[in-house]
Design a protein around this motif. Structure first.
Motif: not given
Length: 306
Positions: A41, A43, A89
């Motif tokens: 991900d 993140r 993102w």
């Protein structure tokens, strides 16, 4: 090697890459440094530091800070795919939290704006189209590698908010290189007893192995600062909340666009997020936040996995 004073020689070098020093170093994490972003991900890529407090943040905590700001500058390394993935993102998530006013790209010149404005409404109808065809319609510049920027550009072009150019045209740069005008403003020009100019000159010298004559150095300094001034003007004129994506030196609060925003408004600088490789260093005066990403060897795996 000494370079001649010529526009064709100076233009590619006007894009300054990130290689600054810092007082805040990232915590080492071997797993994060070697894992492919294809299986991660976004993140979880590297780590985020609030340079104002020294605290580590989650991606969601950073997002909340950025979402509250009317103007944000994101400074990147142009050749780092992970940086463009993070930007993509961030823009998707920011628009989900509050309506995005606009996005500005250093990678777009004024002479491309009409093409952007024409293609964007069509893309918002969600046509089936090859991204490479969109690059052709936008006259995307080969110096900004499409394999690096394609996904990010397609995201902002399909989004409902306007996308603005933030750079100078090549013809403008050519004239600036000849005239070498100085910008006017106490922050960008006169602050700190000329230290802004001195720092930029040092960066330019290092990029040229200290083999650059004074006329060419003065020309490159002028072009760099005039590009920063243009970005600041566009950022202030753009619908808010606005996000500017540019090279890291343009984003730095002690060197680039934020100083010009302060010159033009007399107010505070925009919020600045710098994206940097783990092992690089970013000082607190340069940015509000830094997002450390895996080094080149790890991010290269992202490109090969796509």
């Amino acid at each position: 090697m000494k370079f001649p004073l010529s526009f064709s020689a100076v233009l590619p070098a006007c894009v300054l890459a990130l290689s600054a020093c810092s007082s805040v170093a990232p915590a080492t994490d071997a797993a994060a440094g070697t894992a492919s972003a294809a299986t991660q991900d976004v993140r979880q890529l590297g780590e985020i530091v609030d340079l104002r407090s020294g605290q580590r943040l989650s991606a969601e905590q950073l997002l909340a800070q950025l979402a509250a700001a009317p103007r944000v500058i994101v400074g990147e390394q142009h050749d780092q795919l992970s940086h463009h993935k993070i930007e993509q993102w961030l823009l998707q998530q920011l628009h989900g939290q509050r309506p995005q006013g606009s996005v500005l790209l250093e990678m777009l010149n004024p002479d491309q704006q009409a093409k952007v404005d024409k293609v964007k409404p069509w893309l918002q109808t969600d046509p089936v189209v090859r991204p490479e065809h969109v690059a052709e319609l936008l006259a995307w510049q080969p110096s900004w590698k499409w394999e690096q920027y394609g996904d990010l550009v397609m995201t902002v072009m399909r989004a409902p908010y306007p996308v603005w150019s933030a750079n100078l045209d090549r013809s403008e740069i050519k004239q600036l290189f000849i005239d070498k005008p100085a910008v006017q403003g106490k922050h960008s020009n006169l602050a700190n007893d000329g230290k802004v100019h001195d720092k930029l000159k040092d960066i330019i010298r290092v990029m040229h192995d200290n083999q650059i004559d004074e006329p060419r150095l003065a020309a490159m300094l002028s072009v760099q600062q005039q590009r920063d001034r243009r970005m600041a003007e566009r950022l202030l004129a753009a619908p808010a909340p606005a996000v500017l994506i540019a090279g890291a030196y343009h984003a730095h609060k002690d060197l680039g666009v934020p100083l010009h925003v302060q010159d033009l408004t007399g107010g505070p600088a925009p919020l600045v997020l710098v994206l940097a490789q783990q092992g690089a260093a970013v000082q607190a005066p340069q940015a509000d936040f830094v997002w450390f990403t895996p080094p080149v060897a790890a991010t290269a795996a992202v490109a090969s996995a796509k």
